[in-house]
Write a protein that holds these residues in place. Structure first.
Motif, PDB file in Angstrom:
ATOM      1  N   UNK A 157     -16.390  43.870  30.306  1.00 44.36           N
ATOM      2  CA  UNK A 157     -16.277  43.056  29.094  1.00 44.36           C
ATOM      3  C   UNK A 157     -14.840  42.906  28.592  1.00 44.36           C
ATOM      4  N   UNK A 158     -13.869  43.496  29.296  1.00 45.52           N
ATOM      5  CA  UNK A 158     -12.476  43.436  28.836  1.00 45.52           C
ATOM      6  C   UNK A 158     -11.948  42.006  28.889  1.00 45.52           C
ATOM      7  N   UNK A 159     -11.318  41.587  27.803  1.00 47.65           N
ATOM      8  CA  UNK A 159     -10.691  40.270  27.730  1.00 47.65           C
ATOM      9  C   UNK A 159      -9.237  40.401  28.168  1.00 47.65           C
ATOM     10  N   UNK A 160      -8.797  39.561  29.084  1.00 46.97           N
ATOM     11  CA  UNK A 160      -7.407  39.566  29.536  1.00 46.97           C
ATOM     12  C   UNK A 160      -6.735  38.276  29.084  1.00 46.97           C
ATOM     13  N   UNK A 161      -5.588  38.413  28.438  1.00 44.51           N
ATOM     14  CA  UNK A 161      -4.798  37.275  27.981  1.00 44.51           C
ATOM     15  C   UNK A 161      -3.489  37.295  28.755  1.00 44.51           C
ATOM     16  N   UNK A 162      -3.101  36.153  29.305  1.00 42.27           N
ATOM     17  CA  UNK A 162      -1.934  36.133  30.186  1.00 42.27           C
ATOM     18  C   UNK A 162      -1.237  34.778  30.157  1.00 42.27           C
ATOM     19  N   UNK A 163       0.032  34.731  30.601  1.00 45.14           N
ATOM     20  CA  UNK A 163       0.744  33.453  30.720  1.00 45.14           C
ATOM     21  C   UNK A 163       0.143  32.579  31.814  1.00 45.14           C
ATOM     22  N   UNK A 164       0.616  31.358  31.881  1.00 43.00           N
ATOM     23  CA  UNK A 164       0.064  30.372  32.809  1.00 43.00           C
ATOM     24  C   UNK A 164       0.194  30.801  34.261  1.00 43.00           C
ATOM     25  N   UNK A 167      -5.767  32.006  29.595  1.00 47.88           N
ATOM     26  CA  UNK A 167      -4.392  31.615  29.851  1.00 47.88           C
ATOM     27  C   UNK A 167      -3.812  30.930  28.614  1.00 47.88           C
ATOM     28  N   UNK A 168      -2.677  31.427  28.151  1.00 50.92           N
ATOM     29  CA  UNK A 168      -1.983  30.827  27.021  1.00 50.92           C
ATOM     30  C   UNK A 168      -0.581  30.423  27.445  1.00 50.92           C
ATOM     31  N   UNK A 169      -0.271  29.138  27.280  1.00 49.99           N
ATOM     32  CA  UNK A 169       1.093  28.665  27.471  1.00 49.99           C
ATOM     33  C   UNK A 169       1.873  28.863  26.182  1.00 49.99           C
ATOM     34  N   UNK A 170       3.198  28.795  26.266  1.00 49.24           N
ATOM     35  CA  UNK A 170       4.027  28.871  25.062  1.00 49.24           C
ATOM     36  C   UNK A 170       3.519  27.858  24.039  1.00 49.24           C
TER      37      UNK A 170
END
Length: 244
Positions: free
Chosen positions: A98-105, A115-118
Motif C-alpha cells: 500500500x506504500x505510495x511512491x512520489x517521484x520525478x518524471x 509522477x510529479x513534474x516541476x
C-alpha cells in the motif's frame, strides 16, 4: 579531466565515509492546526515525517534509515536519481503493497509511482505535495555536465495543516525560489560541488525567508562559515544538527 562517472565514484567514497559516523536521529516536532508533525533527520538527505499516524520518508537511504525499522512507509518521496537519494533496495525494504511512491518524471517506469513534474502538485495522505525545481546552474563535472540538470529532479513544498515545509533536494539558488512564499521550515543543502556553496546557501535563505532553516546534506562543508552569517538572518531560526 574527471568524468561524470569519476565524480560519482568520489561521491560514493564520501557516502562510505559517512557510514562511519554515528547516526544522530534528530527528531523535531512542529505544531500544525491539524496535529503535530514529527520530522526525524535520519542523516545526510534522508528524512522521516510522521503525521496523523503515517510514516512518510523522503530520499530514504540504507546508510541512515536502518534505525527507523520497523517503521514501514505509508509514502516515499524521491527527489532525484543519485544513489544517496534513490536507494531502490531500501525503498523495497520500507515498502508495503500500500506504500505510495512520489517521484520525478524520470521515474515514469516505476509502478505504481505518482509522477510529479516541476510545478505539479498532488494530495498525498492529506498532505499537499508540490514539486518545485531543483537543479544546478554553476556546478558541473570537469567535462561540462551539470551535476543536476534542470527538470530531472524535484524539490518539494509540503503543506501540512497551516504550515509549509520546503525540502530543497540537490539544488543551487535557482531563480524559481523567488516563487516560494510563506515557508515555515526549510531543509537546504550545503555541499560542494554537488549543491550549494556558502554564498548560495546564504542567498537561498534570504530569498525564501523561512521561519526555520535546517542545513542538510552538508558533509564536508565549513559550518563555521555558516555560523558566521547567522546574525545577518535576523528573525530566521537556523538550526544546525549533527546529522552525521
Amino acid at each position: 579531466m574527471a568524468t561524470k562517472f569519476e565524480h560519482l565514484l568520489i561521491l560514493s567514497a564520501i557516502l562510505m565515509g559517512i557510514l562511519s559516523f554515528k547516526q544522530a536521529n534528530n527528531k523535531e516536532t512542529f505544531t500544525t492546526n491539524e496535529g503535530d508533525l514529527n520530522i526525524t533527520l535520519l542523516g545526510h538527505a534522508s528524512l522521516l515525517l510522521q503525521f496523523n499516524g503515517k510514516n512518510i520518508y523522503i530520499d530514504p537511504c540504507k546508510a541512515f534509515t536502518k534505525e527507523a525499522t520497523p517503521l514501514k512507509a505509508d509514502a516515499i518521496i524521491i527527489t532525484h536519481s543519485h544513489f544517496d537519494h534513490f536507494d531502490a533496495k531500501e525503498i523495497e525494504r520500507l515498502s508495503t503493497k500500500n506504500t505510495i511512491i512520489v517521484a520525478p518524471e524520470q521515474y515514469s517506469n516505476i509502478k505504481p509511482a505518482i509522477i510529479l513534474k516541476n510545478g505539479q502538485k498532488k494530495i498525498i495522505l492529506g498532505i499537499n505535495v508540490e514539486a518545485v525545481p531543483a537543479y544546478n546552474i554553476k556546478h558541473k563535472t570537469d567535462n561540462g555536465t551539470l551535476f543536476h540538470p534542470k527538470g530531472e529532479g524535484n524539490g518539494y513544498v509540503l503543506t501540512i495543516g497551516n504550515k509549509k515545509f520546503y525540502v530543497a533536494g540537490d539544488t543551487e539558488d535557482v531563480p524559481e525560489m523567488a516563487n516560494l512564499k510563506e515557508i515555515d521550515v526549510a531543509f537546504i543543502p550545503l555541499n560542494l560541488p554537488y549543491t550549494m556553496d556558502i554564498n548560495m546557501f546564504d542567498s537561498t535563505v534570504k530569498i525564501i525567508n523561512p521561519k526555520i532553516v535546517y542545513p542538510y546534506h552538508y558533509k564536508g562543508s565549513d559550518l563555521n562559515a555558516l555560523k558566521s552569517k547567522l546574525e545577518t538572518y535576523k528573525k530566521i531560526d537556523v538550526r544546525i544538527r549533527n546529522i552525521y
